[in-house]
Design a protein around this motif. Structure first.
Motif, short mmCIF file in Angstrom:
data_model
loop_
_atom_site.label_atom_id
_atom_site.label_comp_id
_atom_site.label_asym_id
_atom_site.label_seq_id
_atom_site.Cartn_x
_atom_site.Cartn_y
_atom_site.Cartn_z
N ARG A 1 0.87 -1.19 0.00
CA ARG A 1 0.00 0.00 0.00
C ARG A 1 0.90 1.22 0.00
NH1 ARG A 1 -2.88 3.48 -1.40
NH2 ARG A 1 -4.92 4.04 -0.53
N PHE B 1 -14.98 -4.31 14.41
CA PHE B 1 -13.86 -3.39 14.62
C PHE B 1 -13.85 -2.86 16.05
CE2 PHE B 1 -14.09 -3.07 10.02
CZ PHE B 1 -12.75 -2.92 9.66
N ARG C 1 -18.07 -6.45 5.58
CA ARG C 1 -17.68 -6.10 6.96
C ARG C 1 -18.84 -6.33 7.91
NH1 ARG C 1 -15.03 -1.72 4.41
NH2 ARG C 1 -16.79 -0.33 4.80
N PRO D 1 -16.90 -0.50 -2.87
CA PRO D 1 -16.96 -0.02 -1.49
C PRO D 1 -18.21 -0.51 -0.76
CG PRO D 1 -16.26 1.76 -2.93
CD PRO D 1 -16.61 0.60 -3.81
N SER D 2 -19.36 -0.54 -1.45
CA SER D 2 -20.58 -0.99 -0.79
C SER D 2 -20.55 -2.49 -0.51
CB SER D 2 -21.80 -0.65 -1.64
OG SER D 2 -22.07 0.72 -1.53
N LEU E 1 -11.29 -1.47 4.64
CA LEU E 1 -11.44 -0.01 4.75
C LEU E 1 -10.53 0.67 3.73
CD1 LEU E 1 -11.49 0.56 8.63
CD2 LEU E 1 -13.40 0.21 7.08
N ASP E 2 -9.55 -0.06 3.27
CA ASP E 2 -8.59 0.45 2.30
C ASP E 2 -8.31 -0.69 1.31
OD1 ASP E 2 -6.85 2.18 1.12
OD2 ASP E 2 -5.43 2.30 2.79
N ALA F 1 -18.45 -2.94 2.45
CA ALA F 1 -19.20 -2.55 3.66
C ALA F 1 -20.13 -3.69 4.09
CB ALA F 1 -20.00 -1.28 3.40
N THR F 2 -20.80 -4.28 3.12
CA THR F 2 -21.71 -5.40 3.44
C THR F 2 -20.93 -6.59 3.97
OG1 THR F 2 -23.17 -4.60 1.70
CG2 THR F 2 -23.58 -6.83 2.48
N ASN G 1 -6.50 -2.06 8.21
CA ASN G 1 -7.46 -1.41 7.28
C ASN G 1 -7.60 -2.21 5.99
OD1 ASN G 1 -8.00 0.68 9.03
ND2 ASN G 1 -6.55 2.10 8.10
N THR H 1 -1.66 -0.34 11.45
CA THR H 1 -3.04 0.10 11.20
C THR H 1 -3.41 -0.06 9.73
OG1 THR H 1 -2.92 1.62 13.06
CG2 THR H 1 -4.61 2.06 11.42
N THR H 2 -2.46 0.26 8.86
CA THR H 2 -2.72 0.12 7.41
C THR H 2 -3.05 -1.34 7.08
OG1 THR H 2 -1.17 1.91 6.98
CG2 THR H 2 -1.78 0.53 5.10
#
Lengths: 413, 229
Positions: B12, B90, B84, B77-78, B57-58, B81-82, B52, B48-49
């Motif tokens: 990353r 978290f 997650r 992204p959606s 998240l990343d 999210a689903t 993520n 943390t990266t």
């Protein structure tokens, strides 16, 4: 309970609580919306009042809702342009459902002369019993006596023409016109009463005497009239009544007030246009305030939005949550604004006195008292536009909220 | 169903002004279901990266993050999210509770997004709040609670929906040692009983002592990967 419903519930709870999170900002935003809506509703009612008065005055000032006249009268109001108005036809008019009043008249362009001045007028021969409260011709005089009947040979003048002629009640004036044979017809009239009208031009131009008196003066036959003015109730029945009247008077022109007063119709149309523009200006201004407030809220909530996204709330629901905040504010502000606007209108329900500006208002065809008229379609339009445009405007801050990068936002703060 | 986590040559890179920062550089790691692992290392080492990236998240600049059969970096992204919502919990260093919701509502939040019935949701939220010792404060909002209490609520929120994986970024950083020990015991119990995979990013020795695997990071790379019996 489905996931959708459950998510919708928590989203609604978040939206409503976030509105109350910063009460001062919410209050300021709400105030902008309320003031905008209340002022728009009140001003719309005022504008509608002016428009309605224009229309009412136009109908009341001898036009009526419908008028039967010679087809050439509009182009050339000559004495010989009469209509065939036999008694049975006039009686049949009164039998048409929705017809409220039938007002036969004889009309003559004339010159009125006092000892000092002379002016052009339009002299109406009227039946005072029929005119009653239905037109300016039947209005109670402010000074002197009304006409008693169709044979009354006195004259009722407007206060403005009396002032110009430098005459008064009881004095004689001479009216000169042309009869049906194209001969000069003149006779002396004693001034019996003086009327006052909403609009000064009415006082200057219109004079009244008995129907039969003017018939004799113009040497018209018993079944000859220049016009029959008709009032209807309700106005929505006008097109149907117009058709029935036309059948009874096939050779005459049967015109609606809209056709007879195109200027009034144009003015109300222009006013409608201005009202819409005003609605848009106020709503867009309030909308900018709302969008600004939402942007502030989102910048403050970047971390929280990132957390919600991290925990599994999709971008669509983040957009919905932001838009919902705006929607709730708009609905509450809109409703309070409407109530405020109604309260303002109610405060002036007796009319707004424009007598100080009456001369200017009169020139514009408006009387010296305007009664605001609240029209629900205006209220619905204002609130509908506000909610639609405000919600649309909130899509930008909502989109920004949805773009919050959870990784960066959670690290940054 | 527990899921393994596989990082395959994950990098990353960030642009900070004109400087290219390698936050994570060519990292390959696998975490089996039910692991209790600590990522540690100095600040800026990429802990943390890495969390993520695992949590979606990343997304990595290169390489692949796979959880079970799902390749995280190809999801929208959606979709992430689903994912997650259904599989990952978290715990953040600074609690990150939703300020307008009460403790109970914060714990219920994820379950509510999952569509859990309200009665079951409430019962479960009160149960986990009881386990972190906050049943009495369930109606309090975050600003009415101490830092330690907020972090306990955050832990309750993460474990309430019993995800496959819990990613905890410095979860004990703002806690006193007693509270930290209590919470770690709870997490350890969940790991052992429910087989929830725990991945910690931390400097806290207490956490490291309890971990069964220690991954040391430096400059975005794995410096050491130690498993304990």
């Amino acid at each position: 309970m489905t996931r959708l419903w459950s998510t919708a519930l928590v989203t609604t709870a978040l939206a409503s609580r976030n509105i109350l999170r910063n009460p001062r900002r919410t209050l300021l935003t709400l105030t902008a919306v309320i003031v905008g809506v209340a002022s728009t509703v009140a001003l719309a009612a005022l504008a509608r009042g002016v428009a309605q008065q224009l229309v009412d005055d136009s109908i009341y000032n001898l036009t009526g809702h419908l008028k039967i006249q010679h087809p050439d009268s509009a182009r050339d109001p000559a004495v010989e342009h009469t209509i065939d108005a036999r008694e049975e036809s006039v009686e049949a008019l009164q039998q048409i459902p929705g017809v409220h009043a039938v007002l036969p008249r004889i009309v003559a362009p004339a010159v009125i002369r006092s000892e000092r001045e002379s002016f052009p007028i339009t002299l109406f021969g009227v039946d005072p019993g029929l005119e009653g409260r239905n037109s300016v011709a039947g209005k109670a005089v402010s000074n002197g006596e009304n006409l008693s009947d169709s044979d009354d040979s006195h004259l009722i003048l407007g206060s403005k023409i009396v002032e110009k002629l430098e005459t008064r009640i009881g004095r004689r004036v001479v009216v000169m016109t042309q009869d049906i044979e194209n001969e000069i017809a003149d006779r002396g009239f004693r001034i019996e009463g003086i009327f006052q009208a909403e609009v000064q031009s009415t006082e200057l131009l219109f004079s009244f005497t008995g129907l039969e008196t003017l018939r004799k003066m113009l040497r018209l036959k018993d079944d000859q009239l220049h016009e029959i003015s008709i009032l209807v109730e309700p106005e929505a029945s006008l097109p149907e009544i117009q058709k029935q009247v036309q059948k009874l008077f096939p050779k005459a022109a049967v015109l609606t007030w809209q056709e007879l007063q195109p200027l009034v119709v144009s003015m109300t149309k222009i006013q409608n246009g201005f009202l819409i523009i005003w609605f848009l200006i106020v709503i867009v201004s309030a909308g900018f305030g709302l969008v600004n407030s939402l942007l502030m809220s989102i910048f403050e909530r970047v971390r929280e939005i990132a957390v919600m996204h991290a925990l599994g709330m999709t971008r669509v629901w983040i957009v919905i949550e932001t838009v919902l905040q705006s929607f709730l504010l708009l609905v509450v502000g809109g409703l309070i604004g409407v109530l405020g606007g109604m309260a303002i209108v109610r405060q002036f329900s007796g009319g707004i006195d424009l007598s100080k500006f009456a001369r200017g208002a009169s020139i514009a065809g408006i009387g010296d008292r305007i009664v605001p008229q609240l029209i629900w379609s205006d209220v619905v339009l204002v609130v509908g536009l506000l909610i639609a445009l405000g919600t649309l405007g909130s899509l930008y801050p909502a989109w920004l909220a949805a773009q919050v990068n959870p990784a960066r936002s959670l690290q940054r703060l | 169903m527990s899921r393994s986590i596989a990082l395959e040559s994950v990098s990353r890179l960030y642009h900070q002004a004109d400087v290219l920062v390698k936050a994570v550089s060519d990292v390959s790691l696998t975490f089996e279901p039910g692991e209790f692992t600590t990522l540690f290392g100095p600040s800026g080492s990429g802990k943390t990266t890495l969390l993520n990236l695992i949590g979606g998240l990343d997304v990595p600049t290169s390489g692949q993050v796979r959880i079970g059969e799902t390749v995280m970096n190809v999801l929208s992204p959606s979709e992430r999210a689903t994912f997650r919502l259904n599989h990952i919990g978290f715990i953040f260093q600074s609690y990150n509770l939703i300020p307008v919701l009460s403790a109970r509502e914060n714990v219920e939040f994820v379950m509510q997004l999952q569509g859990v019935h309200s009665a079951a949701r409430r019962e479960r939220a009160m149960e986990v709040l009881g386990r972190v010792g906050l049943a009495e404060l369930s109606d309090r909002r975050p600003d009415q609670m101490s830092g330690g209490q907020q972090q306990r609520v955050a832990v309750a929120r993460a474990i309430a929906s019993e995800p496959d994986i819990i990613l905890a970024d410095e979860p004990t950083a703002n806690l006193d040692s007693k509270t930290a020990a209590d919470l770690l015991s709870l997490m350890q119990e969940l790991n052992e009983v429910r087989k929830i995979t725990f991945l910690f990013s931390t400097h806290d020795k207490q956490v490291m002592e309890r971990a069964r695997r220690l991954v040391r990071l430096r400059d975005g790379k794995v410096e050491n990967d130690e498993r304990r019996s």
